[in-house]
Structure formats: structure tokens, C-alpha cells
Design a protein around this motif. Structure first.
Motif, short mmCIF file in Angstrom:
data_model
loop_
_atom_site.label_atom_id
_atom_site.label_comp_id
_atom_site.label_asym_id
_atom_site.label_seq_id
_atom_site.Cartn_x
_atom_site.Cartn_y
_atom_site.Cartn_z
N TRP A 46 55.50 7.81 59.31
CA TRP A 46 54.29 8.40 59.82
C TRP A 46 54.67 9.72 60.41
O TRP A 46 53.92 10.83 60.29
CB TRP A 46 53.66 7.24 60.58
CG TRP A 46 52.29 7.64 61.03
CD1 TRP A 46 51.63 8.83 60.73
CD2 TRP A 46 51.48 7.00 62.02
NE1 TRP A 46 50.40 8.95 61.60
CE2 TRP A 46 50.31 7.51 62.26
CE3 TRP A 46 51.65 5.60 62.45
CZ2 TRP A 46 49.20 6.99 62.81
CZ3 TRP A 46 50.34 5.05 63.26
CH2 TRP A 46 49.23 6.08 63.35
N PRO A 73 33.52 14.76 67.51
CA PRO A 73 33.20 13.15 67.64
C PRO A 73 33.67 12.24 66.54
O PRO A 73 34.00 11.07 66.49
CB PRO A 73 31.79 13.22 67.60
CG PRO A 73 31.40 14.68 67.50
CD PRO A 73 32.67 15.35 67.44
N ARG A 74 33.95 12.82 65.46
CA ARG A 74 34.41 11.89 63.94
C ARG A 74 35.73 11.44 64.31
O ARG A 74 36.23 10.37 64.24
CB ARG A 74 34.33 12.75 62.72
CG ARG A 74 34.26 11.85 61.72
CD ARG A 74 34.42 12.64 60.20
NE ARG A 74 33.46 13.59 60.35
CZ ARG A 74 33.69 14.89 59.77
NH1 ARG A 74 35.22 15.04 59.29
NH2 ARG A 74 32.83 15.92 59.37
N VAL A 98 55.43 17.35 58.38
CA VAL A 98 55.01 17.85 57.43
C VAL A 98 53.54 18.59 57.44
O VAL A 98 53.41 19.83 57.33
CB VAL A 98 54.93 17.14 56.20
CG1 VAL A 98 54.54 17.91 54.81
CG2 VAL A 98 56.43 16.62 56.01
N ARG A 99 52.59 17.87 57.87
CA ARG A 99 51.14 18.29 57.94
C ARG A 99 50.99 19.28 59.10
O ARG A 99 50.38 20.17 58.94
CB ARG A 99 50.38 17.13 58.56
CG ARG A 99 48.94 17.10 58.21
CD ARG A 99 48.17 15.79 58.72
NE ARG A 99 46.95 16.45 59.54
CZ ARG A 99 45.77 16.31 58.59
NH1 ARG A 99 45.64 15.63 57.53
NH2 ARG A 99 44.70 16.96 59.05
N THR A 154 45.24 21.21 63.91
CA THR A 154 43.72 21.11 63.78
C THR A 154 43.19 19.79 64.76
O THR A 154 44.11 18.85 64.84
CB THR A 154 43.51 20.79 62.46
OG1 THR A 154 44.09 19.55 61.87
CG2 THR A 154 43.69 22.03 61.46
N ARG A 208 45.79 12.45 64.54
CA ARG A 208 46.73 11.55 64.01
C ARG A 208 48.00 11.51 64.91
O ARG A 208 48.76 10.46 64.99
CB ARG A 208 47.08 12.11 62.57
CG ARG A 208 46.20 11.86 61.50
CD ARG A 208 46.23 12.78 60.45
NE ARG A 208 45.42 12.59 59.07
CZ ARG A 208 44.20 12.85 58.96
NH1 ARG A 208 43.66 13.69 59.95
NH2 ARG A 208 43.45 12.59 57.90
N SER A 261 37.15 11.22 67.14
CA SER A 261 37.34 10.35 68.28
C SER A 261 36.83 9.21 68.01
O SER A 261 37.45 7.91 68.40
CB SER A 261 36.35 11.11 69.53
OG SER A 261 35.52 9.96 70.19
N LEU A 262 36.22 8.81 66.78
CA LEU A 262 35.70 7.66 66.45
C LEU A 262 37.04 7.04 65.85
O LEU A 262 37.26 5.69 66.24
CB LEU A 262 34.67 7.61 65.09
CG LEU A 262 33.29 7.75 65.42
CD1 LEU A 262 32.77 7.76 64.05
CD2 LEU A 262 32.83 6.97 66.06
N GLY A 263 37.74 7.86 65.17
CA GLY A 263 39.16 7.28 64.59
C GLY A 263 39.79 6.56 65.64
O GLY A 263 40.87 5.61 65.53
N ALA A 293 55.74 12.27 58.07
CA ALA A 293 54.43 12.90 57.45
C ALA A 293 53.60 13.98 58.35
O ALA A 293 53.01 14.71 57.98
CB ALA A 293 53.37 11.87 56.90
N LEU A 294 53.60 13.49 59.70
CA LEU A 294 52.88 14.30 60.58
C LEU A 294 53.72 15.68 60.74
O LEU A 294 52.79 16.73 60.76
CB LEU A 294 53.14 13.53 61.99
CG LEU A 294 52.11 12.70 62.43
CD1 LEU A 294 52.36 11.97 63.83
CD2 LEU A 294 50.70 13.13 62.48
N GLN A 297 49.36 22.61 58.03
CA GLN A 297 47.88 22.88 58.54
C GLN A 297 48.04 23.18 59.72
O GLN A 297 46.75 23.72 60.28
CB GLN A 297 47.26 21.74 58.25
CG GLN A 297 47.24 21.04 56.83
CD GLN A 297 46.46 19.95 56.37
OE1 GLN A 297 46.12 19.30 57.55
NE2 GLN A 297 46.07 19.72 55.10
N GLY A 332 42.17 17.21 63.23
CA GLY A 332 42.24 16.11 62.43
C GLY A 332 43.80 15.73 62.76
O GLY A 332 44.24 14.61 62.87
#
Lengths: 205, 653
Positions: A156, A20-21, A162-163, A170, A176, A23-25, A159-160, A167, A172
Motif C-alpha cells: 500500500w 466531504p466525499r 507512486v501515486r 490531491t 489515502r 471524509s466519508l472514506g 502504491a502511495l 498525481q 484523494g
């Protein structure tokens, strides 16, 4: 933040909506885009008023060269398609496919920005700087603001990648990637308006 | 070196008033540093405040800055009134006067009213809707620090480099480099741009918070009216502020990079700036006053011990006002010459706004009708607001009559009108909200008796200041003149107006004294519900714990807490219902981001591009660092929550 327990997990939704967090984003990002629409609307309005105010400078007809602009358009539209493919890969859970299509999107975006910089440099060499007229000022600012947005999108996307590499996929990261795709398609739509309202109309005498 | 000194310290910053302020700031700053060191409070300051992401603390910091802003803007106002007190006065020179009225307006709008509103949003909204924080706590802290550093940058102008001097509206062509060399306007343009980014982020934040984080059962039509006003304000912010961004950005491009948006010689048009500015500027008026409407709707219901009259009409009129506010901007410049049809359209759309506003006024009055009214300070501000705002609104309708406006335009009649609505509406509302929510913020009450003194000084001072200005406007005194000859019939009225302004200043000093007095002689609020309130924030202890609600509440009715009290619940929770709570972790990124923007802004003001790039590199690095940080949350164990709730006496026995 308010992780409300009963909806903490929503497994039948795509990854970026499950938490949900995150999804708020996504909702917040939609509101940011709404605000960006107003930003561009103001620049379009300024251009619409100024496109004929050329003072002693060149007219839109003299400045615009549709050949390279069409290539830029095709590059950006294709990048929107590859960005869609990236989301498709993300839905299938393929981190590798996602990264590859993000990289392709990023390269197409870079090519677009490169062509635009080349176009601007050529304009300045041939016709002088934007100090010449209100038309040139508003043209460079509107198209340049879009170009600046695309350049930011390229950073952007980098950076995605790389992320993703560090990681993995995820919730998160998925959020993004998803908001990046909203941003990228939004810039595509803005470009369509620029192509029509600036370049094509400028070529009608 | 000599060149730099001349750039930083032109003659306009070496006047006695400026040098005295320099000395005051240096001494005050040294005193604060010494106190922090002596009491060993640096770590506390960093841990508890600078790196906090807690909406309640961010709200308190906004409030602190707003009160400092009120003082700065207020001192500017008193300088203006001192200069105008007598004909041919020489207290301020022409240029100094221009600078003072510019910083007065800019400070009051951007660095007093806006942070004051965001202070109350931050403190009350999450508690009212039953949330543990805003949707994006870190973004909230970023918004605050962008505002705080913009505040710093803007206020630096009169000490280093020179103040802006083109009015708070900064109309082109007066702001063009050719007519306005020096760095003053750069400060204005860049500081407002930085705080504007933060404001848009706050708008997004509160929209998402209110739409997605409400307590279970609280449908939109069961929200407290203040939450509705925050929702409407936030939507106005995200659709209006980009126009200001563009107006400021284009002026900045003209000044720093040689574009020609507003220079007539190259086909630019100054009126383009004026249009863009007011496309933002008129919705901005409602961004300021709609929160005040929300505060009054809470205060009037609480202190009349009645539910708000006409809730649905109140919501409908807020929405109507917000939509109409986008269609009235041309009334700020009917004299542009847009023609009869355009002016008629904007005149009528402006008058239409009086209808939903009138609906609200009647609903507030009918809420009081038959209620048991308690004359607290918060309620006094509400009672003073209604007649004051109605008169301000009525003179607004007079200004909307286009042929009349050709006479009133830019006279003191206009000055009196907008101070009448902005002070009588916004400032009265903010003071009311300050007294109302103060116990919730700090856990102790403000002294009511002193508050009433402050109220009467301010209210009477207000009318003594501004009523004469209506008459001055009708006698032909135009705004922004710094001196006038005797014999025009203006002298007495101006003197009376100045006396009123000093009475308002006295009211402000009493208010600040009262805050300090109430802090020293603390009268604690042990119940958490000192006003016998109606909404959920009063169900919590004062001040609320970090996590706000140990167990998230249900809100099945409007005035949820009032209904709970009627059904015998007393805000206590059962120990078994408490579980661990996930909360955002504190972060230094927002503060450092503000600092980086400050460095970049300072560089841009003086066209030191290396410094500006250095600042922007800091911004990008910080954004990336925050972006890769997955560990921005921590969990408060259930045991710890049980302990703190037990200490607060909040468990059912």
C-alpha cells in the motif's frame, strides 16, 4: 455520490477532510478497522486457549527467542514514528518530505516482515511445521495474520509513493495517506499485544 | 486427464437428480444466451446492469439472486420432506440426504435471506433518508458481485466435485479432511468467505451512509424505523462477521494446509470451532430478523394510517436486542458441558431478549389499535407475523431453560422453533417488504388478489409443516436423520409435515407466477405514492430517477413525507432550484473483481494453486487500477435533470 453542496468546501480542515466525499472514506475506514479488531480478537482468543496445548510439540518457552523479537518490535515502533512524520509533512504540504518518510516507513516494514519470515523459517527448521500442535497452529496464524497485514501495508505504501509521484498531493491522495497511517498505527497496537500476550508471557514459566 | 475427470465428477455428482439439473441448467443457460443474442441485449446487459453502481439496480439484482436462492433452498427442503414423508423411505440415500440438508440451510441463510435483506436495504435506505446513493457506490457493487460469484461457486458444488455435506453449521471434526475427504466442504468454506468479505463491506457502507448522508433536519431520532434497523444490522455485521471469517479460515487451514486447530490428536478442540461459529451465528440471527422488524414497523404504520406507536421504545429495544445478541451464543450448545454457572448465565441472557422483543410486539399491536387498517398483501404478512413470531419466540424461551434444553436439544422441536422464527419472522418480513416496495423498484404494482392466494397457501402450509415438527421433537425425533422405522408414532406427523411443505412450495410458485403475470398485465404506479406512504421514498416517482432527488429534501419531522403532504406539498420541485448533480460513473471493476475471486476460489477448492494465484493476481491488479482512477464521477447537467423532471411531471407550475 452525495456531494452535499453547502459543505462542499471546508478550507479550514486538513486536506483529506476538506472534500466531504474523501471524509466519508475516512469514517468508513474506521469502521473497517473496528471490524479488524474483532478479527484479531478471535485469533487472540484462540491463541489464549491453545498456548498450552502443545501435544508432542515444543512449548512456547522453547520456541520463542526474545532477541530478534525485540528487534522486530523496535523496527515496527520506529516505523510508526516515521509514519507520523509522514503525516506531519503532509500537513505542511511537503510532497517530497511525505514521500521520503513513507519510503522510510515502507523499508522499516519490509525489514520487519523479513525478520519475521526468517524467525518463522528457523522455527519450522528447528521444531517442525504447525501440524505438530494446536499451539503452533494458533501461534503461526495469529502472528502470521499480523505479518500478512504488514506486508499488505508495505504494498500500500509503495502504491502511495507512486501515486504521489504521479498525481501530487490531491485530496484523494491525502485521504489515502491518512487511512494508510491509521492502518499502520493500528498494526503497531496489535503488535504490542502480540509482544506481550504471546512472546513475553510465553517466556514466563 | 482421467484423474481430473474423477476429481470433477465423482459418483455423487452423477446421480440422476444431478444429471437432470445439469441438463436443465445447460438448456436454461443456452436459452438465456440465445434470447440475449436474438434481442441484441448484450450491450444493454453490460451497460445497464453488470457495470452499474446505482443502488436501486444493485438492489434489484440482489433480489433476483435471492429469489433464485429461495427456489434452490426450497427444492432442497422439498427433497428433505419427501424423503421423510414415510418410514423406511428410499428417495434419498444417507449421503445424498446429508448434502441436501447442508445446501438447504446454507443457501437459505447466505444466499436467500442475506441478499434479500441487502436488496431491500439498497432499494429503500438511500431513498428513505434523502440521499442520492450509498456512501461508497462502487464498493456496493463490489459487495454485490462478490456475493453473486460466491453464489455461483457454492451452487457449482453439486455439479462439479460434490456438495458439502456437514450441515450448514459445518461443525468440526466432521469437516476435518480425515473424516470428510473430497472438495465439498472446500466449496462451503471458500464461497462463504468470499461472500463474507462483501457482507462486511456492505455493513461499513450502510453505517456510513446512514450516519453521514441523511437529509437535512433528519436527526437520528427522526429516521424511519427501517433506517434504524439497517443501522443496527450493519453494526452487527461488522462486529459479528469477523468471527465467521476466522471459524471458516481455521477450518480451511486445517483442511488445505495441515494445521491442527480442530484435530484432537494434536491438542486442537472441535468445540473451539463451535464457539467461534456461534459468536457470529447468534448475532447473525438478529442480522436477519432486525431488518424484518424494520420492514414491519414501516408497513404497520402505513397500512394503519397512524404514526408508529412508541417510536423511542422501538429504537431502544432494537439497540437492546443488538447488544444482548452478543451474550447468548452458548445457548446453541448447553450440552457442551460448560457447567451450571456458565449455562445459567447464557440461559438468563437468552430469556432477557424476550423483553425488548415483547416491547416491539406490543408497539406494533398498539400502532394498529384504533387505526384504519387496509388489508393489503404487505399488511397480511405483518398480521400473520405477529402470532407466528410470538409462538416461535415462546418456544425459544423454552429452549433457553437449560435443563429443558438437555431434552429438546437437536430434536425436531429445535428445528420447528428456528423455522418458526426464521420463516415467521424473516421470510414473512421479506415478503411484506417485497410487496411494499415493489412499485418503487419497478414502477408497477404486484397483483394483490394472486398475492393473497400465495399468502394463504404459504401461511397455512407453514403451520401444517412445522407444528407437527414440535410434536415430533417431543416424541424424540432428532434432526438430520435420513430414515426412521415405522411404529415410533412419527409416521403420520411426518406425512402431514410433508404435505404442508408442498403447500408452501405451491405458495412460492403462485408468488412467482404472480410476479410474471403482473409484469405482463402491468398496472403502473403513476403517482409514486401508491400506499399513501409516510417516508421520503414515496415522495419520488416510481421508479426513482438515477439521481433520486432532483433537489435534496429537508426532513424536519418523523414521517417526513406524511408531514409534507399534510402541509400541502406534493413532491414537486421548483425548476430554479435544480442544479447539476455529480454521480458516480459505472465501472467494470466490481464485476471483474468478483470474477477474479471466483477464479481464485475455484483454484483453492481443488488446490490448483496456479489458478488460485492467477485469480489473486487479478484481484490485486483490479484493486490497483481502481485505486489510481480519479475519474470515477460524472456530472449530470442541470438542463438534463430539468428535462427528465418535466417529463415526470414533477415541476411546480
Amino acid at each position: 455520490m452525495n456531494a452535499r453542496a453547502p459543505e462542499a468546501s471546508r478550507p479550514n480542515l486538513p486536506l483529506e477532510f476538506q472534500d466531504p466525499r474523501e471524509s466519508l472514506g475516512i469514517l468508513g475506514f474506521w469502521f473497517f478497522l473496528a471490524s479488524d479488531v474483532v478479527l484479531f480478537s478471535c485469533l487472540f482468543a484462540v491463541y489464549a486457549v491453545y498456548h498450552g496445548r502443545v501435544a508432542a510439540g515444543p512449548t512456547p518457552f522453547q520456541v520463542f527467542d526474545l532477541g530478534p523479537v525485540l528487534t522486530e518490535t523496535l523496527l515496527l515502533l520506529t516505523s510508526s514514528f516515521t509514519c507520523g512524520l509522514a503525516i506531519f509533512m503532509m500537513r505542511r504540504g511537503s510532497t517530497r518530505g511525505l514521500s521520503v518518510w513513507l519510503l522510510v516507513t515502507l523499508l522499516l516494514g519490509m525489514a520487519f516482515v523479513g525478520m519475521e519470515v526468517h524467525e518463522f523459517a528457523g522455527d519450522i527448521l528447528r521444531f517442525g511445521t504447525w501440524h505438530k500442535s494446536a499451539f503452533l497452529s494458533s501461534f503461526f496464524t495469529l502472528v502470521g495474520t499480523h505479518g500478512g497485514h504488514v506486508s499488505f501495508g508495505v504494498l500500500w505504501a509503495a502504491a502511495l509513493v507512486v501515486r504521489l509521484w504521479r498525481q501530487g498531493l490531491t485530496p484523494g491522495t491525502a485521504r489515502r495517506v491518512y487511512t494508510f497511517s491509521l492502518y499502520w498505527h493500528f498494526l503497531d497496537i496489535i503488535w504490542i499485544f502480540i509482544f506481550t500476550a504471546v512472546y513475553l508471557s510465553g517466556k514466563i514459566t | 486427464m482421467a484423474h481430473l475427470l474423477a476429481l470433477f465428477f465423482p459418483p455423487s455428482v452423477l446421480r440422476p437428480a444431478e444429471l437432470a439439473t445439469d441438463a436443465g441448467i445447460l438448456l436454461g443457460g443456452a436459452a438465456i444466451v440465445a434470447w440475449l443474442t436474438w434481442r441484441r441485449r448484450w450491450a444493454w446487459l453490460w451497460r445497464e446492469w453488470i457495470t452499474t453502481v446505482d443502488h436501486k439496480k444493485i438492489g434489484i439484482m440482489y433480489l433476483l439472486f435471492a429469489i433464485v436462492g429461495l427456489m434452490r433452498g426450497g427444492v432442497d427442503a422439498l427433497m428433505i420432506r419427501t424423503q421423510l414423508a414415510m418410514p423406511n423411505n428410499t428417495f434419498l440415500g444417507a449421503e445424498h440426504y446429508n448434502e441436501v440438508f447442508t445446501t438447504h440451510g446454507t443457501t437459505m441463510v447466505f444466499f436467500m435471506a442475506m441478499p434479500f435483506i441487502f436488496a431491500l436495504f439498497n432499494i429503500a435506505i438511500p431513498l428513505m433518508i434523502g440521499a442520492r446513493d450509498v456512501a461508497f457506490p462502487k464498493l456496493n457493487a463490489i459487495s454485490f458481485w462478490l456475493f453473486a460469484f460466491a453464489f455461483l461457486l457454492f451452487n457449482m458444488s453439486f455439479l462439479v466435485g460434490g456438495s458439502p455435506n456437514a450441515g450448514w453449521t459445518a461443525y468440526a471434526p466432521l469437516t476435518e479432511l480425515h473424516f470428510n475427504p473430497g472438495v465439498g466442504e472446500n466449496y462451503y468454506l471458500i464461497a462463504l468467505q468470499i461472500t463474507g468479505i462483501g457482507t462486511i463491506a456492505t455493513g461499513v457502507n450502510f453505517l456510513v451512509t446512514i450516519l453521514r448522508l441523511r437529509a437535512k433536519g433528519m436527526t437520528l431520532m427522526k429516521m424511519p424505523l427501517f433506517a434504524w434497523s439497517a443501522l443496527i444490522t450493519s453494526s452487527l455485521v461488522i462486529f459479528a462477521f469477523p468471527a465467521l471469517t476466522i471459524a471458516l479460515a481455521l477450518t480451511m487451514l486445517d483442511r488445505l494446509f495441515g494445521s491442527t486447530f480442530f484435530t484432537i490428536a494434536h491438542g486442537g478442540m472441535p468445540m473451539m470451532y463451535v464457539n467461534l461459529f456461534w459468536i457470529w451465528g447468534h448475532p447473525e440471527v438478529y442480522i436477519l430478523v432486525v431488518p424484518a422488524f424494520g420492514i414491519f414497523s414501516e408497513v404497520v404504520a402505513t397500512f394503519s394510517r397512524k404514526r408508529l406507536f412508541g417510536y423511542t421504545a422501538m429504537v431502544g429495544s432494537l439497540i437492546a436486542i443488538s447488544l444482548l445478541s452478543y451474550g447468548v451464543w452458548v445457548h446453541h450448545f448447553f450440552t457442551m458441558g460448560a457447567g451450571a454457572a456458565v449455562n445459567a448465565f447464557f440461559g438468563i441472557s437468552t430469556m432477557l431478549i424476550a423483553i425488548p422483543t415483547g416491547v416491539k410486539v406490543f408497539n406494533w399491536i398498539l400502532t394498529m389499535w384504533g387505526g384504519r387498517i387496509r388489508m393489503t398483501v404487505a399488511m397480511l404478512w405483518q398480521l400473520a407475523f405477529i402470532p407466528t413470531f410470538v409462538i416461535g419466540g415462546a418456544t425459544g424461551v423454552m429452549l433457553a431453560v437449560v435443563p429443558g434444553d438437555y431434552q429438546f436439544h437437536n430434536s425436531y422441536f429445535l428445528i420447528a422453533h428456528f423455522h418458526n422464527v426464521l420463516i415467521g419472522g424473516v421470510v414473512f418480513g421479506l415478503f411484506s417488504g417485497l410487496y411494499y416496495w415493489w412499485p418503487k423498484m419497478f414502477g408497477w404494482m404486484l397483483n394483490e388478489r394472486q398475492g393473497k392466494w400465495a399468502f394463504w397457501f404459504f401461511l397455512i402450509g407453514f403451520w401444517v409443516t412445522f407444528f407437527p415438527q414440535y410434536l415430533l421433537g417431543l416424541k424424540g425425533m432428532t434432526r438430520r436423520i435420513y430414515v426412521y422405522p415405522p411404529g415410533l408414532g412419527w409416521s403420520t406427523l411426518n406425512l402431514v409435515s410433508t404435505i404442508g411443505a408442498f403447500a408452501m412450495g405451491a405458495g412460492f410458485i403462485i408468488l412467482v407466477y404472480s410476479i410474471l403475470y403482473s409484469w405482463r398485465h402491468r398496472q403502473p404506479d403513476l403517482t409514486g405514492d401508491p400506499w399513501d406512504g409516510r417516508t421520503l421514498e414515496w415522495s419520488l416517482p416510481s421508479p426513482a430517477p438515477e439521481y433520486n432527488f432532483a433537489v435534496l429534501p429537508r426532513a424536519d419531522a418523523r414521517d417526513a413525507w406524511w408531514e409534507m403532504k399534510r402541509s400541502g406539498s406534493c413532491g414537486k420541485v421548483s425548476a430554479v432550484a435544480v442544479g447539476p448533480i455529480e454521480m458516480p460513473r459505472r465501472s467494470a471493476v466490481p464485476f471483474l473483481l468478483g470474477l477474479s475471486f471466483f477464479v481464485a476460489g475455484f483454484g483453492a477448492v481443488f488446490s490448483f494453486w496456479t489458478i488460485a494465484l492467477f485469480g489473486m493476481a487479478g484481484v490485486i491488479a483490479l484493486l490497483l487500477s481502481g485505486w489510481f482512477d480519479e475519474h470515477d464521477h460524472h456530472e449530470i447537467p442541470a438542463e438534463e435533470i430539468r428535462r427528465s423532471q418535466a417529463a415526470l411531471g414533477r415541476f411546480e407550475s
